[in-house]
Design a protein around this motif. Structure first.
Motif, PDB file in Angstrom:
ATOM      1  N   GLN A  73      21.655  55.233  35.141  1.00  0.00           N
ATOM      2  CA  GLN A  73      20.788  55.230  33.964  1.00  0.00           C
ATOM      3  C   GLN A  73      20.598  56.651  33.434  1.00  0.00           C
ATOM      4  O   GLN A  73      20.548  56.883  32.227  1.00  0.00           O
ATOM      5  N   GLU A  74      20.556  57.595  34.356  1.00  0.00           N
ATOM      6  CA  GLU A  74      20.409  59.016  33.985  1.00  0.00           C
ATOM      7  C   GLU A  74      21.602  59.479  33.136  1.00  0.00           C
ATOM      8  O   GLU A  74      21.432  60.157  32.122  1.00  0.00           O
ATOM      9  N   GLU A  75      22.816  59.075  33.555  1.00  0.00           N
ATOM     10  CA  GLU A  75      24.029  59.439  32.804  1.00  0.00           C
ATOM     11  C   GLU A  75      24.060  58.757  31.431  1.00  0.00           C
ATOM     12  O   GLU A  75      24.476  59.363  30.438  1.00  0.00           O
ATOM     13  N   ILE A  76      23.615  57.490  31.392  1.00  0.00           N
ATOM     14  CA  ILE A  76      23.576  56.759  30.113  1.00  0.00           C
ATOM     15  C   ILE A  76      22.608  57.452  29.158  1.00  0.00           C
ATOM     16  O   ILE A  76      22.935  57.703  27.993  1.00  0.00           O
ATOM     17  N   ASP A  77      21.410  57.794  29.668  1.00  0.00           N
ATOM     18  CA  ASP A  77      20.400  58.473  28.835  1.00  0.00           C
ATOM     19  C   ASP A  77      20.929  59.811  28.305  1.00  0.00           C
ATOM     20  O   ASP A  77      20.708  60.162  27.141  1.00  0.00           O
ATOM     21  N   LYS A  78      21.641  60.524  29.180  1.00  0.00           N
ATOM     22  CA  LYS A  78      22.214  61.822  28.793  1.00  0.00           C
ATOM     23  C   LYS A  78      23.261  61.627  27.679  1.00  0.00           C
ATOM     24  O   LYS A  78      23.309  62.385  26.704  1.00  0.00           O
ATOM     25  N   TRP A  79      24.072  60.585  27.822  1.00  0.00           N
ATOM     26  CA  TRP A  79      25.114  60.280  26.841  1.00  0.00           C
ATOM     27  C   TRP A  79      24.496  59.914  25.489  1.00  0.00           C
ATOM     28  O   TRP A  79      24.911  60.405  24.440  1.00  0.00           O
ATOM     29  N   VAL A  80      23.463  59.079  25.520  1.00  0.00           N
ATOM     30  CA  VAL A  80      22.782  58.671  24.274  1.00  0.00           C
ATOM     31  C   VAL A  80      22.188  59.901  23.579  1.00  0.00           C
ATOM     32  O   VAL A  80      22.291  60.056  22.362  1.00  0.00           O
ATOM     33  N   LYS A  81      21.607  60.794  24.390  1.00  0.00           N
ATOM     34  CA  LYS A  81      21.005  62.019  23.835  1.00  0.00           C
ATOM     35  C   LYS A  81      22.079  62.888  23.155  1.00  0.00           C
ATOM     36  O   LYS A  81      21.870  63.421  22.067  1.00  0.00           O
ATOM     37  N   GLU A  82      23.242  63.001  23.807  1.00  0.00           N
ATOM     38  CA  GLU A  82      24.344  63.793  23.235  1.00  0.00           C
ATOM     39  C   GLU A  82      24.831  63.184  21.906  1.00  0.00           C
ATOM     40  O   GLU A  82      25.122  63.904  20.947  1.00  0.00           O
ATOM     41  N   ILE A  83      24.908  61.848  21.867  1.00  0.00           N
ATOM     42  CA  ILE A  83      25.355  61.172  20.636  1.00  0.00           C
ATOM     43  C   ILE A  83      24.337  61.414  19.519  1.00  0.00           C
ATOM     44  O   ILE A  83      24.699  61.755  18.384  1.00  0.00           O
TER      45      ILE A  83
END
Length: 293
Positions: A246-256
């Protein structure tokens, strides 16, 4: 009198059975053969269980088309409450299910329109949402099919793969290329433009892989998709396969969101058909034209 149109699809669109029910969409679960046993996505097996199975070297997994009876039973159910339906199956470039459905629809006196808009996963989900919107606008099933097929190339998917093991297993890359890739810890970035899953670039680190994907989306939005981006019709989504925290998903969404401010970014997990080919730990980003207002 306005004809009512049902929207029917399969689980390759990434919608959960619960979400499909909420939207009023009829959804066919995709089937897999795991060591010869037939299991259905979201019904007999979870994402987690599926990826545990495919990680086992002794397990053979193959995709299986829904039987003609399963397809027509779902259509018959939808037609009990609707005058006609649009059926949005997986891209014809990735499965023969679309061609089979077209043949089956010939027995329905024009009440069933099969859409071949060459999509999968989050972009296919967009087609489902667009079909619901167009049906509410009073379009017939034939008009909706035509509209969705006109839209088929107005989307892109970019995927960063964590391991080359599954691409090798599926015969999509050579064992030698997989070995070199594993030794160098290369993260391949793949693309889906319409029908095919193709290589786009090789990244030495996940960070670089994510940058390559965002750059590719930007290039599409400033280039071939500029005409609908300028009209405010672009939608950006993310996706992932099992094994991404979930941490990686949140990081990815933030980058997008940082790369494309002002866009509402939503996502779903990648459907198991893609997961079967690319394995766990994959991240994706998509851009599509949204017809729904």
């Amino acid at each position: 009198m306005m004809r009512s149109v049902a929207v029917v699809t399969d689980s390759n669109c990434g919608l959960s059975p619960e979400r499909a029910k909420e939207l009023g969409v009829y959804m066919l679960p995709m089937a897999f053969l795991i060591n010869g046993e037939l299991v259905r996505e979201g019904i007999d097996i979870t994402q987690k269980e599926f990826f545990e199975k495919i990680a086992d070297e002794n397990t053979t997994v193959s995709t299986s088309q829904p039987s003609p009876a399963e397809v027509t039973d779902l259509w018959d159910e939808a037609l009990k409450d609707h005058d006609e339906l649009v059926y949005i199956p997986l891209s014809s470039g990735l499965s023969a299910a679309c061609q089979t459905a077209k043949m089956l629809s010939e027995d329905y006196d024009g009440k069933v329109e099969v859409v071949n808009n060459q999509r999968i996963s989050v972009t296919m989900r967009q087609s489902v949402e667009d079909a619901l919107y167009l049906a509410k606008q009073g379009m017939t099933a034939a008009q909706i099919r035509e509209k969705l097929e006109d839209e088929k190339f107005n989307s892109s998917i970019y995927i960063m793969v964590d391991t080359l093991k599954y691409l090798k297993k599926g015969g999509r890359i050579t064992p030698a290329a997989a070995l070199i890739g594993s030794v160098l810890r290369i993260k391949p970035v793949l693309q889906i433009q319409g029908e095919k899953l193709d290589a786009l670039a090789k990244a030495r680190t996940p960070k670089l892989g994510r940058k390559i994907m965002l750059d590719a989306i930007r290039q599409d939005m400033e280039g071939r998709f500029k005409w609908f981006v300028d009209k405010g019709e672009a939608v950006i989504n993310y996706s992932y396969s099992e094994g991404v925290s979930q941490e990686e998903i949140d990081k990815w969404v933030k980058e997008i969101k940082t790369a494309f401010p002002g866009y509402e970014v939503t996502g779903e997990s990648l459907s198991l058909v893609i997961g079967c080919h690319i394995g766990p730990g994959s991240l994706a980003v998509t851009v599509s034209r949204r017809l729904a207002e």
